[in-house]
Design a protein around this motif. Structure first.
Motif, mmCIF file in Angstrom:
data_model
loop_
_atom_site.group_PDB
_atom_site.id
_atom_site.type_symbol
_atom_site.label_atom_id
_atom_site.label_comp_id
_atom_site.label_asym_id
_atom_site.label_seq_id
_atom_site.Cartn_x
_atom_site.Cartn_y
_atom_site.Cartn_z
ATOM 1 N N THR A 113 1.237 -1.603 0.119
ATOM 2 C CA THR A 113 -0.055 -0.152 0.356
ATOM 3 C C THR A 113 1.070 1.255 -0.180
ATOM 4 O O THR A 113 0.155 2.438 -0.379
ATOM 5 N N PHE A 114 1.925 1.314 0.903
ATOM 6 C CA PHE A 114 2.556 2.006 0.700
ATOM 7 C C PHE A 114 3.521 2.694 0.009
ATOM 8 O O PHE A 114 3.616 4.068 -1.178
ATOM 9 N N VAL A 115 4.425 1.665 -1.267
ATOM 10 C CA VAL A 115 4.576 1.661 -2.450
ATOM 11 C C VAL A 115 3.316 2.261 -3.356
ATOM 12 O O VAL A 115 4.366 3.483 -4.188
ATOM 13 N N GLU A 116 2.540 1.380 -3.513
ATOM 14 C CA GLU A 116 1.290 2.368 -4.453
ATOM 15 C C GLU A 116 0.901 3.139 -4.451
ATOM 16 O O GLU A 116 1.179 4.378 -5.629
ATOM 17 N N THR A 117 0.763 4.208 -2.879
ATOM 18 C CA THR A 117 0.748 5.813 -2.793
ATOM 19 C C THR A 117 1.885 6.563 -3.030
ATOM 20 O O THR A 117 1.380 7.549 -3.586
ATOM 21 N N HIS A 118 3.164 6.240 -3.092
ATOM 22 C CA HIS A 118 4.130 6.559 -2.897
ATOM 23 C C HIS A 118 4.530 6.145 -3.924
ATOM 24 O O HIS A 118 6.049 5.864 -3.277
ATOM 25 N N LYS A 119 5.194 6.160 -4.385
ATOM 26 C CA LYS A 119 5.458 6.056 -5.807
ATOM 27 C C LYS A 119 7.321 6.478 -6.054
ATOM 28 O O LYS A 119 7.748 4.789 -6.589
ATOM 29 N N GLU A 120 6.756 6.849 -5.867
ATOM 30 C CA GLU A 120 8.712 7.523 -5.519
ATOM 31 C C GLU A 120 9.036 7.558 -4.507
ATOM 32 O O GLU A 120 10.545 7.600 -4.928
ATOM 33 N N TRP A 121 8.988 6.488 -3.983
ATOM 34 C CA TRP A 121 9.565 6.237 -2.299
ATOM 35 C C TRP A 121 10.029 3.854 -3.393
ATOM 36 O O TRP A 121 10.805 3.248 -1.997
ATOM 37 N N ALA A 122 9.396 4.475 -4.088
ATOM 38 C CA ALA A 122 9.558 2.368 -3.467
ATOM 39 C C ALA A 122 11.354 1.945 -4.538
ATOM 40 O O ALA A 122 11.557 1.206 -4.470
ATOM 41 N N PRO A 123 11.973 2.858 -5.700
ATOM 42 C CA PRO A 123 13.080 3.000 -5.508
ATOM 43 C C PRO A 123 13.852 1.676 -3.910
ATOM 44 O O PRO A 123 15.149 0.882 -3.824
ATOM 45 N N LEU A 124 13.857 3.272 -3.354
ATOM 46 C CA LEU A 124 14.514 3.340 -1.588
ATOM 47 C C LEU A 124 13.937 2.091 -1.684
ATOM 48 O O LEU A 124 14.860 0.990 -0.303
ATOM 49 N N ILE A 125 13.211 1.272 -1.086
ATOM 50 C CA ILE A 125 12.381 0.598 -0.885
ATOM 51 C C ILE A 125 12.475 -0.921 -1.209
ATOM 52 O O ILE A 125 13.435 -1.718 -0.528
ATOM 53 N N ILE A 126 12.908 -0.685 -2.697
ATOM 54 C CA ILE A 126 13.457 -1.824 -2.963
ATOM 55 C C ILE A 126 15.151 -2.478 -2.932
ATOM 56 O O ILE A 126 15.293 -2.873 -2.965
ATOM 57 N N ALA A 127 15.229 -1.367 -2.286
ATOM 58 C CA ALA A 127 16.862 -1.711 -2.708
ATOM 59 C C ALA A 127 16.999 -2.079 -1.038
ATOM 60 O O ALA A 127 17.976 -2.858 -0.821
ATOM 61 N N VAL A 128 16.150 -1.352 -0.191
ATOM 62 C CA VAL A 128 16.337 -1.917 1.851
ATOM 63 C C VAL A 128 16.398 -3.199 1.981
ATOM 64 O O VAL A 128 16.880 -4.042 1.889
ATOM 65 N N LEU A 129 14.774 -3.527 0.749
ATOM 66 C CA LEU A 129 14.813 -5.204 0.726
ATOM 67 C C LEU A 129 16.123 -5.731 0.112
ATOM 68 O O LEU A 129 16.083 -7.306 0.767
ATOM 69 N N ALA A 130 16.573 -6.202 -1.123
ATOM 70 C CA ALA A 130 17.259 -6.371 -1.730
ATOM 71 C C ALA A 130 18.902 -6.396 0.006
ATOM 72 O O ALA A 130 18.994 -7.883 -0.027
#
Length: 173
Positions: free
Chosen positions: A12-29
């Motif tokens: 939900t956060f990624v969908e709502t705040h798409k600009e944060w998606a790269p950082l979230i993916i980088a942290v998860l990876a």
């Protein structure tokens, strides 16, 4: 918080705040690739789910692959440096101390394949975060390690994100 709630909240956060998606993916990876932390963070499932979200919500695919590759490469690099620093003392640190048979298999794997083991190990679930640590313990040379680490990190990110994103959508991004 249970896993399903974590997954729903993250998506939900990624969908709502798409600009944060790269950082979230980088942290998860990064979490998925870092020795010990990969046991605690359910990053693989979240990455696949975010891949599906990429395909469904118009988030550009390639920046996400780059972010995932950077996170995975950094996680393996830190694991490798921890192994070089502690060397064989790393075997006495949890969870290595609880799974000596896994450590022995990782040692054999590193002896057999050297830096190529990083590429192969990145795609084998439990070995993903342990092989770089063991490569550091056995002082696999830094340059071959880093070449294997960074090249496989971007392929790994692509492999986890592409299925959910859809075969057609990532070529259009």
């Amino acid at each position: 918080m249970d896993f399903e709630a974590l997954k729903t909240t993250t998506l939900t956060f990624v969908e709502t705040h798409k600009e944060w998606a790269p950082l979230i993916i980088a942290v998860l990876a990064f979490c998925e690739s870092l020795a010990f932390l990969s046991i605690l963070v359910p990053a693989t499932v979240l990455l696949v789910a975010i891949g599906a979200l990429i395909g469904a919500s118009g988030i550009p695919f390639w920046p996400m692959v780059i972010a995932g590759g950077i996170g995975a490469g950094l996680g393996d690099w830190v694991s490798y440096e921890i192994g070089r620093y502690f060397q064989h003392g790393a075997k006495s640190i949890w969870p290595m101390s609880r799974y000596p048979q896994m450590v022995a298999k990782g040692e054999d794997f590193c002896r057999r394949y050297g830096a190529w083991g990083i590429v192969i190990g990145r795609f084998i679930g439990p070995a993903r975060a342990v092989v770089p640590l063991i490569a550091g313990m056995f002082e696999v040379a830094r340059l071959p390690f880093q070449l294997a680490n960074w090249s496989s990190a971007f392929v790994w990110a692509f492999v986890w994100l592409a299925p959910g994103a859809g075969v057609i959508s990532f070529f259009n991004a």
